[in-house]
Design a protein around this motif. Structure first.
Motif, mmCIF file in Angstrom:
data_model
loop_
_atom_site.group_PDB
_atom_site.id
_atom_site.type_symbol
_atom_site.label_atom_id
_atom_site.label_comp_id
_atom_site.label_asym_id
_atom_site.label_seq_id
_atom_site.Cartn_x
_atom_site.Cartn_y
_atom_site.Cartn_z
ATOM 1 N N GLN A 170 1.111 -1.458 -0.235
ATOM 2 C CA GLN A 170 -0.172 -0.303 -0.071
ATOM 3 C C GLN A 170 0.874 1.826 -0.407
ATOM 4 O O GLN A 170 0.858 2.544 -0.782
ATOM 5 N N ARG B 292 -10.058 1.925 -6.567
ATOM 6 C CA ARG B 292 -11.384 1.499 -5.062
ATOM 7 C C ARG B 292 -12.661 1.481 -5.243
ATOM 8 O O ARG B 292 -13.096 0.117 -4.459
ATOM 9 N N HIS C 96 -12.112 -2.544 -5.241
ATOM 10 C CA HIS C 96 -11.895 -2.737 -3.962
ATOM 11 C C HIS C 96 -13.512 -2.902 -2.795
ATOM 12 O O HIS C 96 -13.417 -3.588 -2.222
ATOM 13 N N GLU C 97 -14.008 -1.858 -3.336
ATOM 14 C CA GLU C 97 -14.797 -2.107 -2.620
ATOM 15 C C GLU C 97 -16.234 -2.721 -3.426
ATOM 16 O O GLU C 97 -16.988 -3.759 -2.039
#
Length: 359
Positions: free
Chosen positions: A91, A229, A232-233
């Protein structure tokens, strides 16, 4: 934090002022740890602009920008932390590498993905997939593979080397900027070094021309980050559904378990009762046949009635009585006595097993 603020928080060094903004080139170095990114940056700029050290650990931990004049034009090179960094988490590397776009505002003209000549390993494959995921599929329009340690070819054509790995060849083909070979060991040989650098810059100019003079922009980076994102969601959402499904199934199973246990107990009890019933029936028929025979023998006078004294009847006497009965004519009276004895003894057995018969 804005891109300009991010750039300000990192080390930026200008060797000399650019000749003109129109002629300047902005190049980003990407690659796995230990593939020669910093050395390639030094080769491009013709000086020791980036720290190079022989170490089992990653040396570059932050994005670093260095600029200089190469071939009478301004060149800006941004070195980045190596993928699969030995000190930073994935990350942290992803966040730091993303800063390179802000460093080269309004955006880099080319991404040079460094790769050592040798085996195309699983880590290399993951590094390339990581780059496409971090910057989006559009980054391939601005990407070139830069093979380092070119001295290892020893006169062998790079095309022959690429033919040995279909997977590597396919990846190089997916990079719109193609490939180039650097021999970073020749930095002291000014003429030779300058020649390989000028060839590289010509290929970078071709990338710029193919993209209409444009560069990879911050908007493209934001789109890629938005896609990350969303993915990921989505993964978290799917994982949440899976967890909920497992919990629901567990609750249902917990509710079913007592019923299943009771069902298993009932089935076991029924099996035991059935076995007991069959054993009782077998015992009844055995005793009934024995009693009928005994009663008939007693009624015919072959055997004496058992008075409960436990006296054994001699076998010889029984045989004699049977022989005598067989020799004499069968009378109605003797037959009636035999039947009566059988009925009497059979009735005793029927009474004894009445509960079994009434089930």
């Amino acid at each position: 934090m804005s891109s300009s603020e991010s750039a300000a928080s990192h080390e930026v060094s200008e060797a000399s002022a650019p000749t003109s903004e129109a002629e300047s080139l902005r190049i980003v170095l990407l690659g796995r740890t230990g593939t020669g990114r910093s050395s390639s940056g030094n080769t491009i700029l013709g000086r020791s602009a980036f720290l190079v050290d022989v170490s089992p650990c990653s040396v570059t931990a932050r994005c670093k920008k260095q600029s200089g004049i190469v071939g009478r034009r301004s060149i800006s090179v941004i070195d980045t932390p190596g993928l699969f960094h030995t000190h930073l988490s994935s990350q942290e590397v992803m966040a730091e590498v993303g800063q390179c776009v802000g460093f080269s505002s309004p955006g880099p003209h080319a991404f040079l993905v460094t790769l050592q000549l040798g085996r195309f390993t699983h880590e290399e494959r993951e590094a390339f997939e990581w780059i496409k995921a971090r910057f989006g599929p559009g980054v391939m329009r601005f990407t070139m593979v830069l093979f380092t340690c070119g001295d290892q070819l020893k006169g062998k054509r790079l095309e022959d080397f690429l033919e040995q790995s279909q997977e590597l060849s396919e990846f190089v083909s997916s990079c719109h900027g193609g490939y180039h070979v650097f021999d970073n060991s020749r930095q002291e040989e000014t003429d030779e070094c300058s020649h390989q650098v000028m060839q590289l810059l010509e290929k970078v100019d071709q990338i710029v021309a193919k993209n209409g003079g444009g560069c990879y922009s911050e908007e493209m980076l934001k789109e890629a980050e938005g896609a990350i994102r969303e993915a990921h969601e989505r993964i978290l959402g799917e994982a949440g559904h899976v967890v909920e499904s497992i919990q629901t199934e567990a609750e249902v199973t917990e509710g079913r378990l007592p019923r299943l246990e009771k069902k298993w107990e009932d089935e076991e009890r029924r099996r035991e009762e059935e076995e007991a019933r069959k054993r009782a029936e077998r015992l009844f028929w055995c005793e009934l046949v024995t009693a009928l025979g005994k009663g008939a023998a007693e009624g015919a006078g072959i055997m004496g009635k058992d008075k409960g004294k436990g006296k054994a009847v001699k076998k010889a006497k029984v045989v004699e009585k049977v022989a005598a009965l067989a020799a004499s004519p069968l009378s109605v009276r003797s037959a009636a006595k035999a039947v009566g004895g059988a009925v009497r003894e059979g009735s005793k057995v029927l009474y004894k097993h009445r509960k079994t018969l009434l089930r």
